[in-house]
Design a protein around this motif. Structure first.
Motif, PDB file in Angstrom:
ATOM      1  N   ARG A 178       0.830  -1.203   0.000  1.00 38.14           N
ATOM      2  CA  ARG A 178       0.000   0.000   0.000  1.00 38.14           C
ATOM      3  C   ARG A 178       0.870   1.261   0.000  1.00 38.14           C
ATOM      4  O   ARG A 178       0.505   2.264  -0.601  1.00 38.14           O
ATOM      5  N   LYS A 203       0.554   4.108  -2.811  1.00 34.56           N
ATOM      6  CA  LYS A 203       0.396   5.523  -2.448  1.00 34.56           C
ATOM      7  C   LYS A 203       1.463   6.370  -3.142  1.00 34.56           C
ATOM      8  O   LYS A 203       1.186   7.475  -3.621  1.00 34.56           O
ATOM      9  N   GLN A 228      -9.239  -2.320  -2.829  1.00 31.70           N
ATOM     10  CA  GLN A 228      -8.403  -1.192  -2.410  1.00 31.70           C
ATOM     11  C   GLN A 228      -8.699  -0.005  -3.304  1.00 31.70           C
ATOM     12  O   GLN A 228      -8.969  -0.172  -4.493  1.00 31.70           O
ATOM     13  N   VAL A 235      -6.845   3.805  -3.521  1.00 32.89           N
ATOM     14  CA  VAL A 235      -5.867   4.763  -3.006  1.00 32.89           C
ATOM     15  C   VAL A 235      -6.051   6.086  -3.734  1.00 32.89           C
ATOM     16  O   VAL A 235      -6.101   6.112  -4.963  1.00 32.89           O
ATOM     17  N   ASP A 238      -5.099  10.520  -3.964  1.00 36.30           N
ATOM     18  CA  ASP A 238      -4.199  11.613  -3.612  1.00 36.30           C
ATOM     19  C   ASP A 238      -4.831  12.911  -4.123  1.00 36.30           C
ATOM     20  O   ASP A 238      -5.358  12.949  -5.235  1.00 36.30           O
ATOM     21  N   ASP A 254      -3.022  -1.797   6.520  1.00 33.97           N
ATOM     22  CA  ASP A 254      -3.259  -1.832   5.078  1.00 33.97           C
ATOM     23  C   ASP A 254      -4.630  -2.415   4.764  1.00 33.97           C
ATOM     24  O   ASP A 254      -5.352  -1.926   3.901  1.00 33.97           O
ATOM     25  N   SER A 308      -7.312   0.313   5.735  1.00 33.97           N
ATOM     26  CA  SER A 308      -7.387   1.455   4.819  1.00 33.97           C
ATOM     27  C   SER A 308      -7.786   1.014   3.418  1.00 33.97           C
ATOM     28  O   SER A 308      -8.396   1.783   2.670  1.00 33.97           O
ATOM     29  N   GLY A 309      -7.479  -0.230   3.057  1.00 36.22           N
ATOM     30  CA  GLY A 309      -7.830  -0.729   1.731  1.00 36.22           C
ATOM     31  C   GLY A 309      -9.323  -0.833   1.494  1.00 36.22           C
ATOM     32  O   GLY A 309      -9.769  -0.902   0.346  1.00 36.22           O
TER      33      GLY A 309
END
Length: 385
Positions: free
Chosen positions: A26, A30, A58, A60, A62, A357, A360-361
């Motif tokens: 992860r 990221k 998952q 992710v 940003d 992980d 958060s996944g």
């Protein structure tokens, strides 16, 4: 930032070197997403790894704050343009994603997006995920210059390099998970062996007690009666141990038994196989998305393993309770505890990184409270669906 021919290659190289410093998948994902957003000068970037139930195992992101992400709500489903990239391995470069006929809208708190660049993350013919950017940050071009997508072919090429490294990271993660499954299978076999020994011990005691009752039945009927009561109690305990062994030898089946039944049966098995008292309780839990239930189960297994193998606990409590639209899992023990501020190396040993992980996944959060001599509590909260 403007990418001329070849201008992004040194920056991509720098990003790839940064990825190599991370051991956890992860962290690598990221870094890939953050690097893609920075290199290609986008406002938002994301990488989604699909599950087998129409959602994402998952996701992710940003460019979106933690508060925004929480307000957006549950993880997205596989639909529209994301589904096209996942199912058809189709790169997508759009001037305005909102005008695409496949666009299905966003939750109310979702940021507004216009130009869009997305690529599938693939290992050969297998699609592992999708990497995409939105809202190219650039000076607004005059109308006479056209209204094409702000992302260029060069951007697409650079994103393709990062997508390849994402594929490597995900492939490595899958190999790691398979190795963990083999380890778990070995642990289950060991646990079943312990259960077998426990049953054998009960049966041996049962045999001796029955022989004592037989010897006493003529000369001391009252004592013989007491011994026969003991025979009945030992037989019941042996039956419980056998049932536990059957449960342990059967793979955990979330799809068939559900999360609550699976957690309860595993707590019962561990309670019989270890000296520590292991209990489970559930409170008003509603159905959860499959990926979240899978993550909760795996975190519970990891935390229970730590408590029973490393803490010296006398009591371990597992609770699962409703929390808003989701659920809160808690595994607490009265063991030796540890210093959370000094466990970077120990954290990997105890599986804390992999547990975070997993949480958060699936859009969840994991917290660990511990203190030397005062036990440990692991909590995982998931948002539901």
């Amino acid at each position: 930032m403007t990418n001329g021919p070849g201008a992004g290659i040194p920056a991509v190289s720098t990003a790839i070197l940064a990825m190599s410093r991370h051991l956890e998948v992860r962290d690598v994902l990221k870094t890939i997403v953050a690097s893609a957003r920075e290199l290609l000068d986008a406002e938002y970037a994301a990488l989604g790894v699909p599950d087998d139930h129409g959602g994402f195992a998952q996701f992710v992101v940003d460019g979106v704050s933690a508060e925004q992400w929480k307000a957006i709500g549950p993880l997205p489903r596989q639909h529209g343009i994301l589904a096209a990239m996942l199912h058809n391995a189709t790169p997508e470069r759009l001037a305005d994603v909102r005008e695409d006929p496949r666009f299905g809208g966003w939750p109310a708190a979702h940021p507004d997006m216009s130009d869009f660049l997305g690529l599938p993350v693939a290992d050969g013919d297998e699609i592992l995920g999708a990497l995409f950017l939105a809202n190219k940050r650039r000076p607004q071009a005059p109308a006479s210059h056209g209204e094409g997508c702000g992302f260029t072919e060069e951007d697409e090429r650079l994103l393709g390099i990062l997508a390849q490294h994402a594929a490597i990271a995900l492939t490595n993660a899958r190999l790691y998970e398979r190795s963990r499954e083999l380890t778990i299978a070995g642990e289950r076999a060991r646990l079943a062996h312990e259960l077998h020994d426990a049953v054998a011990q009960k049966l041996f005691s049962l045999r001796l007690t029955a022989q004592a009752a037989t010897a006493l039945v003529d000369r001391d009927p009252a004592r013989a009666k007491d011994e026969l009561h003991q025979v009945a109690a030992l037989a019941a305990e042996a039956a419980d141990e056998l049932r536990a062994a059957v449960v342990e030898l059967r793979p955990a089946a979330l799809d068939e038994d559900g999360l609550i039944a699976t957690l309860r049966s595993q707590a019962q098995v561990l309670d019989r196989a270890h000296s520590a008292r292991v209990t489970f309780a559930a409170h008003s839990v509603r159905a959860l998305p499959a990926a979240q239930e899978e993550a909760l189960l795996r975190v519970a297994q990891e935390a229970l393993h730590n408590a029973l193998r490393h803490s010296g606990a006398e009591r371990v409590e597992v609770t699962l309770a409703r929390s808003g639209q989701g659920a809160l899992l808690r595994i607490s023990d009265d063991g030796c505890g540890f210093d959370p501020g000094a466990v970077r190396r120990a954290g990997r040993h105890l599986g804390l990184v992999s547990m975070r992980d997993r949480a958060s996944g699936v859009g969840g959060k994991l917290t660990v409270e511990s203190e030397p001599g005062k036990g440990t509590a692991v909590e995982m909260e998931v948002p539901g669906g």
